[in-house]
Design a protein around this motif. Structure first.
Motif, PDB file in Angstrom:
ATOM      1  N   UNK A 182     -48.305   5.103 -13.839  1.00  0.00           N
ATOM      2  CA  UNK A 182     -46.986   5.385 -13.264  1.00  0.00           C
ATOM      3  C   UNK A 182     -46.743   6.889 -13.170  1.00  0.00           C
ATOM      4  N   UNK A 183     -47.116   7.613 -14.215  1.00  0.00           N
ATOM      5  CA  UNK A 183     -46.937   9.075 -14.205  1.00  0.00           C
ATOM      6  C   UNK A 183     -47.782   9.713 -13.121  1.00  0.00           C
ATOM      7  N   UNK A 184     -49.000   9.242 -12.964  1.00  0.00           N
ATOM      8  CA  UNK A 184     -49.872   9.805 -11.931  1.00  0.00           C
ATOM      9  C   UNK A 184     -49.328   9.535 -10.532  1.00  0.00           C
ATOM     10  N   UNK A 185     -48.713   8.376 -10.326  1.00  0.00           N
ATOM     11  CA  UNK A 185     -48.132   8.091  -9.009  1.00  0.00           C
ATOM     12  C   UNK A 185     -46.906   8.957  -8.762  1.00  0.00           C
ATOM     13  N   UNK A 186     -46.143   9.263  -9.814  1.00  0.00           N
ATOM     14  CA  UNK A 186     -44.990  10.165  -9.671  1.00  0.00           C
ATOM     15  C   UNK A 186     -45.473  11.560  -9.304  1.00  0.00           C
ATOM     16  N   UNK A 187     -46.575  12.004  -9.917  1.00  0.00           N
ATOM     17  CA  UNK A 187     -47.113  13.320  -9.581  1.00  0.00           C
ATOM     18  C   UNK A 187     -47.543  13.402  -8.126  1.00  0.00           C
ATOM     19  N   UNK A 188     -48.102  12.323  -7.602  1.00  0.00           N
ATOM     20  CA  UNK A 188     -48.489  12.353  -6.193  1.00  0.00           C
ATOM     21  C   UNK A 188     -47.259  12.311  -5.291  1.00  0.00           C
ATOM     22  N   UNK A 189     -46.197  11.641  -5.737  1.00  0.00           N
ATOM     23  CA  UNK A 189     -44.982  11.616  -4.921  1.00  0.00           C
ATOM     24  C   UNK A 189     -44.265  12.962  -4.966  1.00  0.00           C
ATOM     25  N   UNK A 190     -44.499  13.752  -6.016  1.00  0.00           N
ATOM     26  CA  UNK A 190     -43.904  15.091  -6.111  1.00  0.00           C
ATOM     27  C   UNK A 190     -44.349  15.943  -4.932  1.00  0.00           C
ATOM     28  N   UNK A 191     -45.614  15.862  -4.591  1.00  0.00           N
ATOM     29  CA  UNK A 191     -46.117  16.617  -3.448  1.00  0.00           C
ATOM     30  C   UNK A 191     -45.506  16.092  -2.157  1.00  0.00           C
ATOM     31  N   UNK A 192     -45.279  14.789  -2.093  1.00  0.00           N
ATOM     32  CA  UNK A 192     -44.645  14.219  -0.900  1.00  0.00           C
ATOM     33  C   UNK A 192     -43.222  14.746  -0.739  1.00  0.00           C
ATOM     34  N   UNK A 193     -42.508  14.938  -1.863  1.00  0.00           N
ATOM     35  CA  UNK A 193     -41.145  15.501  -1.801  1.00  0.00           C
ATOM     36  C   UNK A 193     -41.191  16.882  -1.188  1.00  0.00           C
TER      37      UNK A 193
END
Length: 173
Positions: free
Chosen positions: A57-68
């Protein structure tokens, strides 16, 4: 409106990811090396699975950070480009006002149809900019402050990175 920080939460996620990876590693070592009773073995397996799910879950949040950030860049750039367009519209309007005043001073008049067409065009442009502004304001509420600040700094320096009109095909003497 409360503005968060994407970067401030990033280090917390990295620390949590490190802790979860350590938990998984400890559980794996205990399961492989240790001679645990059945309840402890099940407990270590469950803990390892939960830590693995949380790490994912944390790793998916990190990838979504770049999307933001990737979504913020064009939104902010469009907003600042809109500011430039509005400035151009103001300059054109002031020029038209000066033209009308100068014609009045000289005793001449402007064609009313031409002035009406120009004002109608200006009104249409302003309606479009108002709609664009409303959309931008709604989008800005989703941005973290550090994302906005980073993109604002990049936008400010954009003009210095672009070639000027005088560069290019000139031949040096």
């Amino acid at each position: 409106m409360v503005k968060g920080s994407v970067d401030a939460t990033s280090w917390k996620r990295k620390l949590l990811a490190f802790v979860l990876a350590a938990v998984i590693l400890v559980c794996a070592v205990l399961l492989v090396v240790g001679n645990l009773d059945k309840p402890w073995t099940v407990g270590a397996q469950v803990l390892s699975a939960i830590a693995g799910a949380a790490l994912g879950s944390i790793l998916s949040v990190d990838s979504s950070r770049q999307a933001v950030r990737n979504q913020a860049r064009p939104a902010i750039r469009r907003k600042f480009d809109q500011i430039l367009r509005l400035r151009v519209m103001v300059v054109r309007t002031e020029g038209q006002v000066d033209s009308i005043r100068n014609a009045a001073v000289r005793g001449g008049t402007h064609d009313p149809n031409r002035v009406a067409d120009w004002l109608e065009n200006m009104a249409d442009n302003l309606r479009s900019e108002i709609q664009s502004t409303a959309t931008s304001i709604e989008d800005w509420g989703d941005l973290a402050q550090d994302v906005y600040d980073d993109e604002f700094r990049r936008y400010e320096t954009r003009g210095s990175r672009m070639p000027t009109a005088s560069t290019g095909n000139e031949v040096e003497k």
